[in-house]
Scaffold this motif. Structure first.
Motif, short mmCIF file in Angstrom:
data_model
loop_
_atom_site.label_atom_id
_atom_site.label_comp_id
_atom_site.label_asym_id
_atom_site.label_seq_id
_atom_site.Cartn_x
_atom_site.Cartn_y
_atom_site.Cartn_z
N LEU A 36 0.93 -1.21 0.01
CA LEU A 36 -0.11 -0.05 0.02
C LEU A 36 0.89 1.31 0.04
O LEU A 36 0.38 2.24 0.26
CB LEU A 36 -0.76 -0.12 1.41
CG LEU A 36 -1.77 -1.20 1.22
CD1 LEU A 36 -2.39 -1.21 2.88
CD2 LEU A 36 -2.72 -1.35 0.24
N SER A 37 2.14 0.98 -0.19
CA SER A 37 2.99 2.26 -0.27
C SER A 37 2.73 3.40 -1.33
O SER A 37 3.30 4.46 -1.15
CB SER A 37 4.49 1.75 -0.20
OG SER A 37 4.89 1.13 -1.34
N SER A 38 2.16 2.89 -2.21
CA SER A 38 2.00 3.83 -3.42
C SER A 38 0.77 4.96 -3.27
O SER A 38 0.59 5.49 -4.01
CB SER A 38 1.84 3.06 -4.76
OG SER A 38 0.67 2.26 -4.73
N ILE A 39 -0.04 4.31 -2.19
CA ILE A 39 -1.08 5.11 -1.80
C ILE A 39 -0.79 6.45 -1.16
O ILE A 39 -0.33 6.43 -0.22
CB ILE A 39 -2.32 4.55 -1.17
CG1 ILE A 39 -2.75 3.09 -2.13
CG2 ILE A 39 -3.49 5.46 -0.73
CD1 ILE A 39 -3.58 2.24 -1.21
N PRO A 40 -1.26 7.61 -1.69
CA PRO A 40 -0.87 9.02 -0.90
C PRO A 40 -1.47 9.12 0.40
O PRO A 40 -2.86 8.72 0.29
CB PRO A 40 -1.23 9.98 -1.89
CG PRO A 40 -1.89 9.31 -2.97
CD PRO A 40 -1.78 7.86 -3.00
N TYR A 41 -0.90 9.36 1.36
CA TYR A 41 -1.58 9.64 2.62
C TYR A 41 -0.83 10.80 3.26
O TYR A 41 0.50 10.82 3.78
CB TYR A 41 -1.48 8.31 3.80
CG TYR A 41 -2.14 8.44 5.00
CD1 TYR A 41 -3.18 8.77 5.13
CD2 TYR A 41 -1.15 8.78 6.03
CE1 TYR A 41 -3.79 9.02 6.21
CE2 TYR A 41 -1.83 8.69 7.40
CZ TYR A 41 -3.04 8.94 7.42
OH TYR A 41 -3.58 9.14 8.73
N ASP A 42 -1.27 11.83 3.48
CA ASP A 42 -0.80 13.18 4.00
C ASP A 42 -1.58 13.54 5.13
O ASP A 42 -2.29 14.51 4.74
CB ASP A 42 -0.40 14.02 2.82
CG ASP A 42 0.17 15.40 3.35
OD1 ASP A 42 0.88 15.24 4.32
OD2 ASP A 42 -0.06 16.35 2.52
N PRO A 43 -1.57 13.04 6.04
CA PRO A 43 -2.49 13.55 7.37
C PRO A 43 -2.17 15.04 7.79
O PRO A 43 -0.96 15.27 7.76
CB PRO A 43 -2.20 12.36 8.32
CG PRO A 43 -0.78 11.72 8.17
CD PRO A 43 -0.69 12.01 6.66
N LYS A 44 -3.18 15.53 8.23
CA LYS A 44 -2.97 16.94 8.82
C LYS A 44 -2.96 16.79 10.41
O LYS A 44 -3.86 16.26 10.68
CB LYS A 44 -3.94 17.96 8.47
CG LYS A 44 -4.06 18.10 6.73
CD LYS A 44 -2.83 18.70 6.08
CE LYS A 44 -3.16 18.44 4.58
NZ LYS A 44 -2.34 17.68 3.84
N ALA A 45 -2.19 17.47 11.13
CA ALA A 45 -1.85 17.27 12.37
C ALA A 45 -3.38 17.86 13.09
O ALA A 45 -3.99 18.87 12.49
CB ALA A 45 -0.94 18.00 12.97
N TYR A 46 -3.82 17.32 14.06
CA TYR A 46 -5.12 17.74 14.59
C TYR A 46 -4.55 19.00 15.82
O TYR A 46 -3.71 18.73 16.32
CB TYR A 46 -5.95 16.69 15.49
CG TYR A 46 -6.83 17.34 16.13
CD1 TYR A 46 -8.23 17.59 15.32
CD2 TYR A 46 -6.97 17.39 17.63
CE1 TYR A 46 -9.24 17.96 16.20
CE2 TYR A 46 -8.13 17.87 18.21
CZ TYR A 46 -9.38 18.03 17.50
OH TYR A 46 -10.32 18.41 18.22
N VAL A 47 -5.38 20.12 15.68
CA VAL A 47 -4.94 21.23 16.55
C VAL A 47 -5.98 21.02 17.61
O VAL A 47 -7.05 21.29 17.46
CB VAL A 47 -4.97 22.70 15.95
CG1 VAL A 47 -4.60 23.70 16.80
CG2 VAL A 47 -4.01 22.49 14.61
N MET A 48 -5.55 20.97 18.83
CA MET A 48 -6.27 20.73 20.07
C MET A 48 -7.04 22.09 20.56
O MET A 48 -6.15 23.15 20.25
CB MET A 48 -5.67 20.12 21.26
CG MET A 48 -5.29 18.65 21.32
SD MET A 48 -6.53 17.73 21.48
CE MET A 48 -6.78 17.91 23.35
N PRO A 49 -7.99 22.15 20.74
CA PRO A 49 -8.48 23.66 21.10
C PRO A 49 -8.00 23.83 22.73
O PRO A 49 -7.45 23.07 23.36
CB PRO A 49 -10.15 23.11 21.44
CG PRO A 49 -10.24 21.70 21.55
CD PRO A 49 -9.19 21.02 20.82
N GLU A 50 -7.82 25.18 22.81
CA GLU A 50 -7.24 25.50 24.13
C GLU A 50 -7.82 25.28 25.32
O GLU A 50 -9.15 25.13 25.47
CB GLU A 50 -7.20 27.15 24.24
CG GLU A 50 -6.33 27.67 25.14
CD GLU A 50 -6.10 28.96 25.15
OE1 GLU A 50 -5.82 29.70 26.26
OE2 GLU A 50 -5.94 29.63 24.03
#
Length: 164
Positions: free
Chosen positions: A30-44
């Motif tokens: 599965l290494s050819s499948i793009p996966y570019d996760p975005k960091a979750y920003v915790m609320p204050e």
């Protein structure tokens, strides 16, 4: 629950992002499948909250949190697709159960009621009523596989995700 989501997010994203295809077209690499996760920003958070422990090998992502919300209400996590996490951890009950004993898969009564999941990411002294697991990842996997709760094997669950 949120960390459970990020644990499965990478794996599930692969299956959810695959185009509709015949079974034989799915490959193990599965290494050819793009996966570019975005960091979750915790609320204050309020100043008196402790820092939430987040494993380095399982960072929170925006995609993982969204997937977790979806899966929390999806009965696919139970072996017979009859109950979800939300069946016992009800939003209108502070993510708890108002029954003396929660009802698991097949209508069977469990040994305890479902405790609230409010602020569960901050718990540091063990989870479940008896503290038998230490992380949210363990909690989620235990609940899915336990014969009283959801009674699903992880292998069968992954197959259910592939077919879904």
């Amino acid at each position: 629950m949120i960390r459970f989501v990020t644990y499965f997010a990478a794996l599930l994203a692969v299956f959810l992002l695959l185009p509709a295809c015949e079974r034989e077209e799915i490959v193990d690499d599965l290494s050819s499948i793009p996966y570019d996760p975005k960091a979750y920003v915790m609320p204050e958070l309020p100043y008196f909250f402790p820092e939430m422990p987040i494993p380095e090998d399982n960072p929170m992502t925006a995609e993982g949190v969204a997937l977790g919300r979806y899966l929390f209400y999806d009965p696919i996590l139970s072996a017979d697709s009859s109950i979800s996490c939300a069946s016992c951890h009800r939003i209108d009950r502070a993510f708890a159960d108002d029954q003396n004993f929660s009802t698991g898969i097949g209508g069977q009564q469990t040994m305890r009621n479902a405790p609230s999941l409010a602020n569960v990411g901050f718990y540091q002294n063990g989870l479940f009523w008896d503290g038998r697991v230490k992380t949210l990842e363990e909690l989620a996997l235990h609940t899915i596989e336990d014969s009283q709760f959801m009674a699903h094997s992880l292998e069968e669950l992954l197959e259910a995700f592939r077919e879904h």
